[in-house]
Design an enzyme around this catalytic site. Sequence first.
Site, mmCIF file in Angstrom:
data_model
loop_
_atom_site.group_PDB
_atom_site.id
_atom_site.type_symbol
_atom_site.label_atom_id
_atom_site.label_comp_id
_atom_site.label_asym_id
_atom_site.label_seq_id
_atom_site.Cartn_x
_atom_site.Cartn_y
_atom_site.Cartn_z
ATOM 1 N N ASN A 1 -22.593 11.233 15.398
ATOM 2 C CA ASN A 1 -22.967 10.035 14.516
ATOM 3 C C ASN A 1 -24.091 9.527 15.045
ATOM 4 O OD1 ASN A 1 -20.933 10.578 12.684
ATOM 5 N ND2 ASN A 1 -19.413 9.266 13.452
ATOM 6 N N GLY B 1 -34.830 4.746 3.295
ATOM 7 C CA GLY B 1 -33.998 3.661 2.621
ATOM 8 C C GLY B 1 -33.880 2.270 2.967
ATOM 9 N N THR C 1 -10.571 1.703 14.614
ATOM 10 C CA THR C 1 -11.000 1.118 15.587
ATOM 11 C C THR C 1 -12.391 0.303 15.512
ATOM 12 O OG1 THR C 1 -12.178 3.134 15.952
ATOM 13 C CG2 THR C 1 -10.210 2.888 17.301
ATOM 14 N N LYS D 1 0.893 -1.184 -0.062
ATOM 15 C CA LYS D 1 0.080 0.088 0.003
ATOM 16 C C LYS D 1 0.929 1.150 0.077
ATOM 17 C CE LYS D 1 -4.258 -1.947 1.933
ATOM 18 N NZ LYS D 1 -4.904 -1.840 3.111
ATOM 19 N N CYS E 1 -18.821 4.012 10.080
ATOM 20 C CA CYS E 1 -19.080 4.891 11.101
ATOM 21 C C CYS E 1 -20.260 4.731 11.831
ATOM 22 C CB CYS E 1 -18.972 6.155 10.644
ATOM 23 S SG CYS E 1 -17.105 6.879 10.508
ATOM 24 N N ARG F 1 -17.390 12.877 5.462
ATOM 25 C CA ARG F 1 -17.982 11.806 4.749
ATOM 26 C C ARG F 1 -17.478 11.534 3.605
ATOM 27 N NH1 ARG F 1 -23.026 15.665 3.485
ATOM 28 N NH2 ARG F 1 -21.079 16.970 3.373
ATOM 29 N N GLU G 1 -12.957 13.867 13.752
ATOM 30 C CA GLU G 1 -12.990 14.181 12.356
ATOM 31 C C GLU G 1 -14.352 13.778 11.767
ATOM 32 O OE1 GLU G 1 -10.472 15.284 10.126
ATOM 33 O OE2 GLU G 1 -12.734 15.742 9.146
HETATM 34 C C1 UDX Z 1 -20.521 9.570 8.614
HETATM 35 C C2 UDX Z 1 -20.662 10.850 8.957
HETATM 36 O O1 UDX Z 1 -21.634 11.635 8.147
HETATM 37 C C3 UDX Z 1 -19.309 11.682 9.021
HETATM 38 O O2 UDX Z 1 -19.605 12.899 9.669
HETATM 39 C C4 UDX Z 1 -18.451 10.895 9.709
HETATM 40 O O3 UDX Z 1 -17.228 11.619 10.127
HETATM 41 C C5 UDX Z 1 -18.329 9.322 9.281
HETATM 42 O O4 UDX Z 1 -19.732 8.724 9.193
HETATM 43 P P1 UDX Z 1 -20.277 8.473 6.030
HETATM 44 O O5 UDX Z 1 -20.228 7.103 6.811
HETATM 45 O O6 UDX Z 1 -19.275 8.466 5.009
HETATM 46 O O7 UDX Z 1 -20.120 9.629 7.035
HETATM 47 O O8 UDX Z 1 -21.667 8.544 5.151
HETATM 48 P P2 UDX Z 1 -22.609 9.405 5.388
HETATM 49 O O9 UDX Z 1 -22.951 10.349 4.100
HETATM 50 O O10 UDX Z 1 -23.019 9.822 6.760
HETATM 51 O O11 UDX Z 1 -23.993 8.104 5.374
HETATM 52 C C6 UDX Z 1 -24.104 6.919 6.233
HETATM 53 C C7 UDX Z 1 -25.127 6.193 5.767
HETATM 54 O O12 UDX Z 1 -26.395 6.610 6.034
HETATM 55 C C8 UDX Z 1 -25.003 5.712 4.329
HETATM 56 O O13 UDX Z 1 -25.401 4.461 4.353
HETATM 57 C C9 UDX Z 1 -26.320 6.374 3.710
HETATM 58 O O14 UDX Z 1 -27.022 6.022 2.536
HETATM 59 C C10 UDX Z 1 -27.268 6.391 4.979
HETATM 60 N N1 UDX Z 1 -28.185 7.620 4.828
HETATM 61 C C11 UDX Z 1 -27.739 8.799 4.882
HETATM 62 C C12 UDX Z 1 -29.582 7.541 4.738
HETATM 63 O O15 UDX Z 1 -30.028 6.327 4.541
HETATM 64 N N2 UDX Z 1 -30.525 8.405 4.676
HETATM 65 C C13 UDX Z 1 -29.887 9.706 4.902
HETATM 66 O O16 UDX Z 1 -30.787 10.562 5.032
HETATM 67 C C14 UDX Z 1 -28.581 9.831 4.949
#
Ligand code: UDX
Length: 429
Positions: A208, A253, A86, A35, A260, A154, A151
């Site tokens: 979160n 959905g 983690t 990597k 996360c 997203r 952090e």
């Molecule tokens: C998330 C947090 O948003 C971010 O602040 C943190 O640092 C890491 O975790 P991420 O996991 O990249 O980010 O994705 P995010 O866009 O938050 O979506 C998480 C999940 O929720 C996805 O499966 C998404 O499809 C779902 N989701 C999101 C929904 O089902 N409905 C929504 O309205 C929004």
Amino acid sequence: MKITFIGHGYVGLVTAAVFADFGNKVYVIGHTKEKIDNLKKGISPFYEPGLEELVKKNLKAKRLIFTLDYKPAIPESDVVFIAVGTPTTKMGDADLSTVLDVAEKIGKNLEGYTVVATKSTVPAGANKKVQRILEETKHQGAEVDYASVPEFLREGSAISDTINPDRIVIGTESKRAQEVLVKLHKSINAPLVLTNFETAELIKYAANSFLALKISYANAIAKLSELIHADALKVLEGIGMDKRIGNLFLSPGPGYGGSCFPKDVRALISIAKDNDYAFSLLEEVEIINQQARRDIVRKARGILGDVRGKNIGILGLAFKANTDDMRDAAAIDIISWLQNDGAKITAFDPKAEESAREVLPKITYADEVYSVMDGADLLIILTEWNEFKDINFEEVKKRMKTPNIIDGRNLYDPKILREYGFNYIGVGR
Ligand code: UDX
């Protein structure tokens, strides 16, 4: 400034590249030679829009250095960020073994004054262990302060989230460390939350978990809307207009996934339990999330009866659009349940096929959108990729055996789809 990131996952690599772009000298330490060799050529271990360009630019400028060695990175650095994984243990709490291992290696290499900060989400209490390891392993004369700088980026929009965050949280007991970290973040225009370590960590978990709670709330409203013939999207639009609620993270959905939300909700429940508090609200968030996944399968059975031997096409595998990440993706559960019932699955995802093959080895992978539909009894949309939004429904209908669609992301207008002759089922509509 001189900075080191331990770990080159989403958080480590993206933040490292952004800080290098601000003009800092940034080391990134990994432990897999392959990597690191790839990163030296500008090849990222994961897909993130704009990231490879940013890495290449800063490699060329010699501001970004990838290495397997803790020297000279650690002794040279003003700030060292721990950004390793983690994962959740079987008990539901965060696995800290990598964090603790890394802390020891950092400690042994410290020289002069250094701020060590965690970007990895570490539960309350764990910081004391890391701090103790740093103090015990460092040479005499080396000085270290410890901080939490969580952090909030997203996946899919990680670079702009890092450059334009809603806030910067700095948690440390040390004034000196706080000053160093405030200076490091001076190029980012965002309000600062200056607090102690425990509070900073809890902000991350609480944020979160609250977002996960909003999604589960939306999924619960969707379920109820289906039962009483209301339109969940209108209900959620209606409530989202209230500024106190806000319209974001209210899309129903197949449930939330990713690296996360599932992990952080579980960890917060576990932290609460360790402190004799039953966070049952969050337990319900998890149950509703699981139901949202099961509901897609229930709808498939509702349309097809027995799914045994039926051809089901799946559009989208990643846990959300614009990423190749399959960690805790709803598609894994949904497809596995359908396969257990004997369904034949053909799927397409624009980016996640390679990572999906590791977790879903027994499905057929199509190499473009429309081949998923050939001879299908049912089409299910699981990820909201833009390229699925404007598909040619005439073509879809022609290729499918029976025109059934479960739109798990509410991408399409039910009225238009019904006019094309589809049996259309969305979420909450
Ligand atoms: C998330 C947090 O948003 C971010 O602040 C943190 O640092 C890491 O975790 P991420 O996991 O990249 O980010 O994705 P995010 O866009 O938050 O979506 C998480 C999940 O929720 C996805 O499966 C998404 O499809 C779902 N989701 C999101 C929904 O089902 N409905 C929504 O309205 C929004």
